[in-house]
Design a protein around this motif. Structure first.
Motif, PDB file in Angstrom:
ATOM      1  N   GLU A 102      11.111   1.690  -1.424  1.00 19.97           N
ATOM      2  CA  GLU A 102       9.973   2.553  -1.738  1.00 19.97           C
ATOM      3  C   GLU A 102      10.350   3.449  -2.902  1.00 19.97           C
ATOM      4  O   GLU A 102      11.533   3.753  -3.116  1.00 19.97           O
ATOM      5  N   ILE A 103       9.350   3.893  -3.656  1.00 18.96           N
ATOM      6  CA  ILE A 103       9.588   4.786  -4.785  1.00 18.96           C
ATOM      7  C   ILE A 103       9.130   6.188  -4.417  1.00 18.96           C
ATOM      8  O   ILE A 103       8.152   6.364  -3.679  1.00 18.96           O
ATOM      9  N   ASN A 104       9.859   7.207  -4.925  1.00 15.95           N
ATOM     10  CA  ASN A 104       9.552   8.577  -4.559  1.00 15.95           C
ATOM     11  C   ASN A 104      10.135   9.504  -5.617  1.00 15.95           C
ATOM     12  O   ASN A 104      10.626   9.054  -6.653  1.00 15.95           O
ATOM     13  N   VAL A 105      10.071  10.804  -5.339  1.00 15.69           N
ATOM     14  CA  VAL A 105      10.664  11.818  -6.210  1.00 15.69           C
ATOM     15  C   VAL A 105      11.607  12.662  -5.368  1.00 15.69           C
ATOM     16  O   VAL A 105      11.245  13.132  -4.284  1.00 15.69           O
ATOM     17  N   PHE A 106      12.843  12.846  -5.858  1.00 13.31           N
ATOM     18  CA  PHE A 106      13.830  13.661  -5.166  1.00 13.31           C
ATOM     19  C   PHE A 106      14.340  14.734  -6.122  1.00 13.31           C
ATOM     20  O   PHE A 106      14.983  14.429  -7.113  1.00 13.31           O
ATOM     21  N   LYS A 107      13.994  15.982  -5.838  1.00 11.03           N
ATOM     22  CA  LYS A 107      14.427  17.122  -6.653  1.00 11.03           C
ATOM     23  C   LYS A 107      14.158  16.885  -8.143  1.00 11.03           C
ATOM     24  O   LYS A 107      15.036  16.997  -8.992  1.00 11.03           O
ATOM     25  N   ASP A 108      12.908  16.556  -8.456  1.00  6.57           N
ATOM     26  CA  ASP A 108      12.451  16.336  -9.831  1.00  6.57           C
ATOM     27  C   ASP A 108      13.138  15.160 -10.510  1.00  6.57           C
ATOM     28  O   ASP A 108      13.236  15.120 -11.749  1.00  6.57           O
ATOM     29  N   HIS A 149       4.149   6.225 -11.022  1.00  3.34           N
ATOM     30  CA  HIS A 149       5.098   5.115 -10.920  1.00  3.34           C
ATOM     31  C   HIS A 149       4.822   4.291  -9.665  1.00  3.34           C
ATOM     32  O   HIS A 149       4.609   4.851  -8.585  1.00  3.34           O
ATOM     33  N   TRP A 150       4.854   2.959  -9.826  1.00  4.02           N
ATOM     34  CA  TRP A 150       4.774   2.018  -8.713  1.00  4.02           C
ATOM     35  C   TRP A 150       5.991   1.095  -8.764  1.00  4.02           C
ATOM     36  O   TRP A 150       6.649   0.974  -9.797  1.00  4.02           O
ATOM     37  N   LEU A 151       6.234   0.397  -7.667  1.00  3.27           N
ATOM     38  CA  LEU A 151       7.206  -0.688  -7.666  1.00  3.27           C
ATOM     39  C   LEU A 151       6.471  -2.009  -7.801  1.00  3.27           C
ATOM     40  O   LEU A 151       5.383  -2.190  -7.243  1.00  3.27           O
ATOM     41  N   GLY A 152       7.050  -2.951  -8.522  1.00  4.46           N
ATOM     42  CA  GLY A 152       6.409  -4.245  -8.706  1.00  4.46           C
ATOM     43  C   GLY A 152       7.420  -5.317  -9.043  1.00  4.46           C
ATOM     44  O   GLY A 152       8.626  -5.151  -8.862  1.00  4.46           O
ATOM     45  N   TYR A 153       6.923  -6.432  -9.566  1.00  7.04           N
ATOM     46  CA  TYR A 153       7.790  -7.558  -9.902  1.00  7.04           C
ATOM     47  C   TYR A 153       7.165  -8.361 -11.041  1.00  7.04           C
ATOM     48  O   TYR A 153       6.001  -8.169 -11.400  1.00  7.04           O
ATOM     49  N   LYS A 154       7.958  -9.263 -11.625  1.00  6.87           N
ATOM     50  CA  LYS A 154       7.455 -10.154 -12.665  1.00  6.87           C
ATOM     51  C   LYS A 154       6.844 -11.385 -12.005  1.00  6.87           C
ATOM     52  O   LYS A 154       7.466 -12.026 -11.158  1.00  6.87           O
ATOM     53  N   ARG A 155       5.633 -11.739 -12.384  1.00  6.17           N
ATOM     54  CA  ARG A 155       4.896 -12.811 -11.719  1.00  6.17           C
ATOM     55  C   ARG A 155       5.612 -14.147 -11.810  1.00  6.17           C
ATOM     56  O   ARG A 155       5.606 -14.922 -10.855  1.00  6.17           O
ATOM     57  N   ARG A 156       6.252 -14.442 -12.906  1.00  7.69           N
ATOM     58  CA  ARG A 156       6.886 -15.740 -13.095  1.00  7.69           C
ATOM     59  C   ARG A 156       8.369 -15.720 -12.730  1.00  7.69           C
ATOM     60  O   ARG A 156       9.092 -16.662 -13.006  1.00  7.69           O
ATOM     61  N   HIS A 160       0.800  -1.216   0.000  1.00  9.47           N
ATOM     62  CA  HIS A 160       0.000   0.000   0.000  1.00  9.47           C
ATOM     63  C   HIS A 160       0.837   1.272   0.000  1.00  9.47           C
ATOM     64  O   HIS A 160       0.326   2.337   0.335  1.00  9.47           O
ATOM     65  N   GLU A 161       2.125   1.165  -0.350  1.00  2.40           N
ATOM     66  CA  GLU A 161       2.939   2.367  -0.396  1.00  2.40           C
ATOM     67  C   GLU A 161       2.467   3.263  -1.549  1.00  2.40           C
ATOM     68  O   GLU A 161       2.093   2.775  -2.617  1.00  2.40           O
ATOM     69  N   PRO A 162       2.474   4.589  -1.356  1.00  4.76           N
ATOM     70  CA  PRO A 162       1.970   5.486  -2.401  1.00  4.76           C
ATOM     71  C   PRO A 162       2.864   5.491  -3.631  1.00  4.76           C
ATOM     72  O   PRO A 162       4.078   5.306  -3.525  1.00  4.76           O
ATOM     73  N   PRO A 163       2.287   5.701  -4.818  1.00  5.05           N
ATOM     74  CA  PRO A 163       3.090   5.803  -6.033  1.00  5.05           C
ATOM     75  C   PRO A 163       3.786   7.158  -6.105  1.00  5.05           C
ATOM     76  O   PRO A 163       3.540   8.050  -5.290  1.00  5.05           O
ATOM     77  N   ALA A 164       4.657   7.318  -7.104  1.00  8.72           N
ATOM     78  CA  ALA A 164       5.367   8.579  -7.331  1.00  8.72           C
ATOM     79  C   ALA A 164       4.881   9.177  -8.647  1.00  8.72           C
ATOM     80  O   ALA A 164       4.841   8.486  -9.672  1.00  8.72           O
TER      81      ALA A 164
END
Length: 283
Positions: free
Chosen positions: A159-165, A116-123, A105-109
């Protein structure tokens, strides 16, 4: 359950002189339910909110796994809500194999008109978060790209975020004698080779060489709660006392100089998000 999209969380007078307080101005709108109402209550879903500069409108994207009762496989489906149309509609679904972790449930960027979200490949055999999944708010297209192994290899949490654009990932890592946050930035957006470790932030006090979990009692730990648009970091500091946390305080710093304390009535459940200013109202 009504859906609420928050358009603005503005820091006014940060912080006001002599008060040490931050004030919020929040505007919200209750949205209609998506077409697949039941999917809204599933844990394996992702939600993002962004501003479309081309159409001068706000959009909410909602994508989820849809498992047919007569099929062992799962399908990815996606819907988009547009404020001007005041309705949900189905859009092209993401790649079949990409996933958001169950219960993540971490917020996207939001950067450059893209969520943008973080994820993974299912297989994939390694379930770690090794993908950046993106949704272009204007073209309404999903894309994804892998995170280099050297960015996430030692991370306990990511976690994903934005740092100075710049798009960034924040890794919680165990250093030689302390807990750290490693800040990695994508200095050229979309260029894989441009990932650079920008900062290493101390998360807690130095630990003894032969420490155990029980030895963390009485240790001051800083929890990174957000990154402001000017690149400053919002921290929640507390003394770890087993299952009970000690006194908490909130502060802001640039990762290098002394922190500036901020006063809140209850800082335990605060989350911070960046925002894009717009004259378009939700109401």
């Amino acid at each position: 359950m009504p859906l609420q999209a928050i358009s603005q969380m503005m820091l006014r007078g940060y912080p006001p002189k002599n008060s040490g307080k931050i004030y919020f101005k929040i505007q919200h709108k209750t949205l209609p339910r998506p077409n697949n109402v039941l999917a809204w209550y599933e844990e394996n879903k992702a939600i993002g909110f962004g501003y479309d500069s081309l159409s001068n409108d706000y959009k909410v994207v909602f994508w989820y796994n849809n498992k047919d009762q007569n099929d062992d496989d799962e399908q990815q489906l996606a819907e988009v809500y547009t404020l001007g149309m005041n309705c949900w509609r189905q859009v092209e679904r993401p790649d079949h194999d990409i996933r958001i972790p169950y219960g993540y449930h971490e917020p996207p960027a939001f950067l450059n008109g893209v969520i943008h979200w973080l994820g993974y490949k299912r297989r994939h055999t390694d379930p770690k978060l090794k993908l950046v999944i993106s949704f272009n708010v204007s073209s309404e297209e999903f894309q994804w790209f892998p995170l280099p192994d050297y960015v996430v290899k030692d991370a306990r949490t990511v976690e994903i975020n934005v740092f100075k654009d710049m798009l960034c990932v924040v890794n919680s890592v165990m250093g030689t004698d302390k807990l750290n946050y490693d800040i990695w930035v994508m200095s050229e957006y979309g260029v894989q080779e441009s990932w650079t470790k920008q900062l290493v932030l101390q998360q807690g006090q130095p630990l003894p060489d032969d420490f155990h979990v029980r030895d963390l009692r009485g240790i001051m730990i800083r929890d990174l709660r957000g990154i402001m648009m000017n690149g400053e970091f919002v921290w929640l500091s507390y003394i770890y006392n087993g299952e009970i946390y000690g006194a908490e305080n909130l502060a802001v710093d640039d990762g290098k100089s002394n922190s500036k304390p901020i006063k809140f009535d209850d800082s335990s459940y605060l989350k911070f998000f960046t925002y894009t200013q717009s004259l378009v109202s939700l109401i």
